[in-house]
Design a protein around this motif. Sequence first.
Motif: not given
Length: 370
Positions: A146-150, A156-157, A160-163, A193-199
């Motif tokens: 997905n691109t539209s949420g970034g 940034i909050g 992260l919610d969009n992701a 974003v990386r920390e929120h998503l994980g590796e």
Amino acid sequence: MALTTDRIAAVQLSFVRLPLTAPISDAKVLTGRQKPLTEVALVFARIVTEAGYEGLGFGYAKRAGGPGLYAHARETAPELLGEDPSDIGRLWRKLLWAGASMGRSGLAVQAIAAFDIALWDLKARRAGLPLAKLLGAHRSAVPCYNTSGGFLSAPIGQVLDNADAALARGIGGIKIKVGQPDTAADLRRVQAVREHLGEDTALMVDANQQWDRATARRFGRTLEQFRLTWIEEPLDAHDAEGHAALAASLDTPVATGEMLTSAEEHTRLIDAGAADFVQPDAPRVGGITPFLRVMALADHKALSLAPHFAMEVHLHLAAAYPGTAWVEHFEWLEPLFNERLELSGGRMLVPDRPGLGLDGGPVRDLGDGP
């Protein structure tokens, strides 16, 4: 047995302005090169044959250019009347030569896209096959991101919610925009974003052509720690040599190509070794016919494919690509179609309906204007 041929009986065109729910900004806005995007302009074509078959296609423009696309398409559309719709390659060249004084890239080629996509949709519908199957599918579902949420217009909050919402829908990766004047702000954004998503979740970044070569090289090295799936458009879209040098110097793959408007421009990009992921856009390069030329060359060079935008068309093309492929999820065009593309387990599913598997796209007679 006599050979029977169908003929094109009617070509219907429509110009549509599709407003976005909120203005969006990428790095081109923050650096003062463009204004926020508020709408997408689309040209729809419906081609109808004497035997009653139909095909639907579209092209688009962001910011300026939509009325110009429609005007050029309207002028050249009569060239299709009475033609055999199966002769797609020949018809593409006929339309190209009809507008040759305007050139062989840019608006003159983009105006052909709606017709070319409609002809491929028609051909697949007549065969009773999804377009991916007509072309020769290598998979029934394609990894999607997905691109539209970034976009940078979102704090940034919200990103992260969009992701989270995208992953919950069944999308497999997240792309965010970077390329701000302050690279430290970009770094904080990517790290969050990386920390929120994980590796384990695919993460891509897109600079939208806003870095010079030195910045792209330095910041690209800094980004290596985040194990990105790719860095997109770090440099000017036509800087093939710069992209090639960057791709050779980084472990992170480089992706580019979305802004190019002909198969020939993509050939130069690929021949230069400028991308690990090639990102052609079928409506921008003139339709599926030239897109297939880009696909063949990318496959020959063993590159990965990640078409830009227009998932309604690109899902089928990515499914027909032999190598690694991703499709970009943008929900912006969904209001124009009666159907929705399905998502599951990080992938977008190729519909089992004939053609593109979509109906909609308001069309009207050639005499109407935008």
